[in-house]
Design a protein around this motif. Sequence first.
Motif, PDB file in Angstrom:
ATOM      1  N   CYS A 289      -2.032   8.828   1.438  1.00  0.00           N
ATOM      2  CA  CYS A 289      -2.383   8.551   2.701  1.00  0.00           C
ATOM      3  C   CYS A 289      -3.853   7.763   2.369  1.00  0.00           C
ATOM      4  O   CYS A 289      -4.739   8.335   2.599  1.00  0.00           O
ATOM      5  CB  CYS A 289      -2.661   9.629   3.465  1.00  0.00           C
ATOM      6  SG  CYS A 289      -3.301   9.013   5.101  1.00  0.00           S
ATOM      7  N   PRO A 290      -3.641   6.375   2.240  1.00  0.00           N
ATOM      8  CA  PRO A 290      -5.087   5.650   1.949  1.00  0.00           C
ATOM      9  C   PRO A 290      -5.800   5.487   3.377  1.00  0.00           C
ATOM     10  O   PRO A 290      -6.983   5.317   3.284  1.00  0.00           O
ATOM     11  CB  PRO A 290      -4.461   4.179   1.700  1.00  0.00           C
ATOM     12  CG  PRO A 290      -3.009   4.169   2.095  1.00  0.00           C
ATOM     13  CD  PRO A 290      -2.486   5.373   2.106  1.00  0.00           C
ATOM     14  N   ALA A 291      -5.108   5.867   4.464  1.00  0.00           N
ATOM     15  CA  ALA A 291      -6.088   5.672   5.781  1.00  0.00           C
ATOM     16  C   ALA A 291      -7.207   6.738   5.849  1.00  0.00           C
ATOM     17  O   ALA A 291      -8.080   6.397   6.428  1.00  0.00           O
ATOM     18  CB  ALA A 291      -5.012   5.809   6.840  1.00  0.00           C
ATOM     19  N   ILE A 292      -7.017   7.845   4.950  1.00  0.00           N
ATOM     20  CA  ILE A 292      -7.891   8.903   5.299  1.00  0.00           C
ATOM     21  C   ILE A 292      -9.267   8.553   4.718  1.00  0.00           C
ATOM     22  O   ILE A 292     -10.144   8.766   5.237  1.00  0.00           O
ATOM     23  CB  ILE A 292      -7.472  10.444   4.545  1.00  0.00           C
ATOM     24  CG1 ILE A 292      -6.103  10.778   5.412  1.00  0.00           C
ATOM     25  CG2 ILE A 292      -8.565  11.189   4.577  1.00  0.00           C
ATOM     26  CD1 ILE A 292      -5.508  12.053   4.373  1.00  0.00           C
TER      27      ILE A 292
ATOM     28  N   LYS B 103       0.885  -1.242  -0.031  1.00  0.00           N
ATOM     29  CA  LYS B 103       0.027   0.028  -0.111  1.00  0.00           C
ATOM     30  C   LYS B 103       0.944   1.294   0.064  1.00  0.00           C
ATOM     31  O   LYS B 103       1.900   1.379   0.689  1.00  0.00           O
ATOM     32  CB  LYS B 103      -1.043  -0.027   1.189  1.00  0.00           C
ATOM     33  CG  LYS B 103      -1.743  -1.063   1.473  1.00  0.00           C
ATOM     34  CD  LYS B 103      -2.987  -1.113   0.426  1.00  0.00           C
ATOM     35  CE  LYS B 103      -4.128  -1.963   0.513  1.00  0.00           C
ATOM     36  NZ  LYS B 103      -3.590  -3.490   0.910  1.00  0.00           N
ATOM     37  N   PRO B 104       0.403   2.231  -0.532  1.00  0.00           N
ATOM     38  CA  PRO B 104       1.000   3.703  -0.443  1.00  0.00           C
ATOM     39  C   PRO B 104       1.127   4.067   1.001  1.00  0.00           C
ATOM     40  O   PRO B 104       0.035   3.740   1.782  1.00  0.00           O
ATOM     41  CB  PRO B 104       0.398   4.593  -1.443  1.00  0.00           C
ATOM     42  CG  PRO B 104      -0.997   3.921  -1.562  1.00  0.00           C
ATOM     43  CD  PRO B 104      -0.922   2.511  -1.336  1.00  0.00           C
ATOM     44  N   CYS B 105       2.030   5.022   1.353  1.00  0.00           N
ATOM     45  CA  CYS B 105       1.971   5.605   2.723  1.00  0.00           C
ATOM     46  C   CYS B 105       2.994   6.456   2.835  1.00  0.00           C
ATOM     47  O   CYS B 105       4.173   6.557   2.399  1.00  0.00           O
ATOM     48  CB  CYS B 105       2.295   4.514   3.799  1.00  0.00           C
ATOM     49  SG  CYS B 105       2.624   5.269   5.458  1.00  0.00           S
TER      50      CYS B 105
ATOM     51  N   HIS C 262      -1.916  14.811   5.110  1.00  0.00           N
ATOM     52  CA  HIS C 262      -0.804  13.977   4.528  1.00  0.00           C
ATOM     53  C   HIS C 262      -0.751  12.656   5.326  1.00  0.00           C
ATOM     54  O   HIS C 262       0.001  11.580   4.968  1.00  0.00           O
ATOM     55  CB  HIS C 262       0.620  14.460   4.510  1.00  0.00           C
ATOM     56  CG  HIS C 262       0.559  15.914   3.749  1.00  0.00           C
ATOM     57  ND1 HIS C 262       0.480  15.686   2.242  1.00  0.00           N
ATOM     58  CD2 HIS C 262       0.777  17.076   3.927  1.00  0.00           C
ATOM     59  CE1 HIS C 262       0.257  16.806   1.696  1.00  0.00           C
ATOM     60  NE2 HIS C 262       0.530  17.891   2.844  1.00  0.00           N
ATOM     61  N   CYS C 263      -1.259  12.943   6.707  1.00  0.00           N
ATOM     62  CA  CYS C 263      -1.167  11.490   7.524  1.00  0.00           C
ATOM     63  C   CYS C 263      -1.891  11.910   8.678  1.00  0.00           C
ATOM     64  O   CYS C 263      -1.973  12.867   9.447  1.00  0.00           O
ATOM     65  CB  CYS C 263       0.389  11.745   7.914  1.00  0.00           C
ATOM     66  SG  CYS C 263       0.491  10.055   9.329  1.00  0.00           S
ATOM     67  N   VAL C 264      -2.754  10.686   9.254  1.00  0.00           N
ATOM     68  CA  VAL C 264      -3.454  10.949  10.379  1.00  0.00           C
ATOM     69  C   VAL C 264      -3.272   9.823  11.320  1.00  0.00           C
ATOM     70  O   VAL C 264      -4.030   9.181  12.116  1.00  0.00           O
ATOM     71  CB  VAL C 264      -5.005  10.647   9.806  1.00  0.00           C
ATOM     72  CG1 VAL C 264      -5.465  11.852   9.136  1.00  0.00           C
ATOM     73  CG2 VAL C 264      -5.221   9.149   8.994  1.00  0.00           C
ATOM     74  N   ALA C 265      -1.876   9.309  11.553  1.00  0.00           N
ATOM     75  CA  ALA C 265      -1.580   8.221  12.217  1.00  0.00           C
ATOM     76  C   ALA C 265      -1.626   8.745  13.842  1.00  0.00           C
ATOM     77  O   ALA C 265      -1.638   9.946  14.074  1.00  0.00           O
ATOM     78  CB  ALA C 265       0.141   7.795  11.937  1.00  0.00           C
ATOM     79  N   THR C 266      -1.569   7.643  14.490  1.00  0.00           N
ATOM     80  CA  THR C 266      -1.502   8.065  15.981  1.00  0.00           C
ATOM     81  C   THR C 266       0.028   7.526  16.576  1.00  0.00           C
ATOM     82  O   THR C 266       0.672   6.472  16.035  1.00  0.00           O
ATOM     83  CB  THR C 266      -2.455   7.253  16.871  1.00  0.00           C
ATOM     84  OG1 THR C 266      -2.799   5.987  16.252  1.00  0.00           O
ATOM     85  CG2 THR C 266      -3.709   8.108  16.868  1.00  0.00           C
TER      86      THR C 266
END
Length: 331
Positions: free
Chosen positions: A138-141, A127-129, A156-160
């Motif tokens: 950022c596929p998480a969004i 996956k992209p990241c 660009h990023c929603v990581a914890t």
Amino acid sequence: MKMFAYDVATDVDDAVSRLVADPDSALLGGGTNLVDLMKLGAAQPSTLIDVTRLPLGEIDILTDGSLRVGAGVSNSDLAVHPVVRARYPVLSQAVLAGASGQLRNMATVGGNLFQRTRCVYFMDMSKPCNKRDPGSGCPAIEGEHRNLAILGASEHCVATHPSDMAVALTALDAVVDITGPRGSHKMPIGDLYRLPGDDPDLDTNIGHDEIVTGIEIPALPRGSVSTYRKVRDRASYAFALASVAAVINVEDGQVTEARIALGGVAHKPWRAITAEGDLLGRSVDHGAFREAIDLELRGARPLRDNGFKIPLVRNLVTETLTELAERRTEQ
Ligand SMILES: Cc1cc2nc3c(=O)[nH]c(=O)nc-3n(C[C@H](O)[C@H](O)[C@H](O)COP(=O)(O)OP(=O)(O)OC[C@H]3O[C@@H](n4cnc5c(N)ncnc54)[C@H](O)[C@@H]3O)c2cc1C
Ligand code: SF4
């Protein structure tokens, strides 16, 4: 898994020299995060510099009453140390809320501070990241983000941030001891971690050529009480959906000290400064605690599937502060 060299650092200067010599090298603590990421391909250091044999395994009380914890101390030894349990229960509880007994035996304080996010896309090489491969997306969004950030995220990023220990150390105003090619310096833990902004590949403000040698934890004001509470999907072996490290003091029914750090909600341990400021001087009251954390949560920007974290944090912080205030009042 990519081939790599394995070196053992003989002292701190030797570790720094080896970092300088190879920009693709990485320090190796207990290996409980780094080696997992290497197996997945999400970390590909050319050289591992083992720092577990450096003399960084001590816990000492300093002359000013603060506690210095070496970066090589195991998570288990930190959690059960009598001074930590007596003076900083929030830290002992946070460490014991993380991972498992076996992992805590292997994991070091230094390694815990620099463990990487558990965002599923970061660990999936198909996956992209943006964090692993800047500019890839950022596929998480739009995808799996139930456990990701509601505060301080970027497009660009929603990581914890995953560490429980770091949340407690943030509430304790810990200072990190760092050594690099230009010598040693200290950094407040509040300055160590970054929000993702435009550079989500950077988790911290420490250079590649620097090593953390320890942390210093100031003594808490007399009478302060502290605790750590973590909400997760399973009772053990799970990262926080949300957590709180809280330190408060109460005199004559009024809050004289309030420190609140949140875990599981942002790219770094989130110091709830707005809530803290609102609480100072206020009467101890369930409603006041709720109002204060609601002020903090006004800045929350939940994604499609993680809006549940707002009431979760509200209730978690309100109940934790209420319990702590009762305990302080009964002393
Ligand atoms: C199944 C599982 C569940 C877990 N659950 C939790 C949890 O709920 N809460 C939680 O907080 N943690 C949890 N963890 C994480 C665990 O606590 C970390 O893996 C551990 O703390 C990392 O420590 P380590 O010494 O093994 O680090 P390593 O894996 O050796 O290193 C991690 C990173 O730190 C860097 N590093 C190491 N030492 C230093 C130093 N002295 N200075 C600068 N950089 C350094 C390394 O280069 C690497 O980038 C879990 C881990 C697993 C595998
Ligand atoms: S949230 Fe961050 S770590 Fe996760 S996919 Fe997006 S950029 Fe990568």
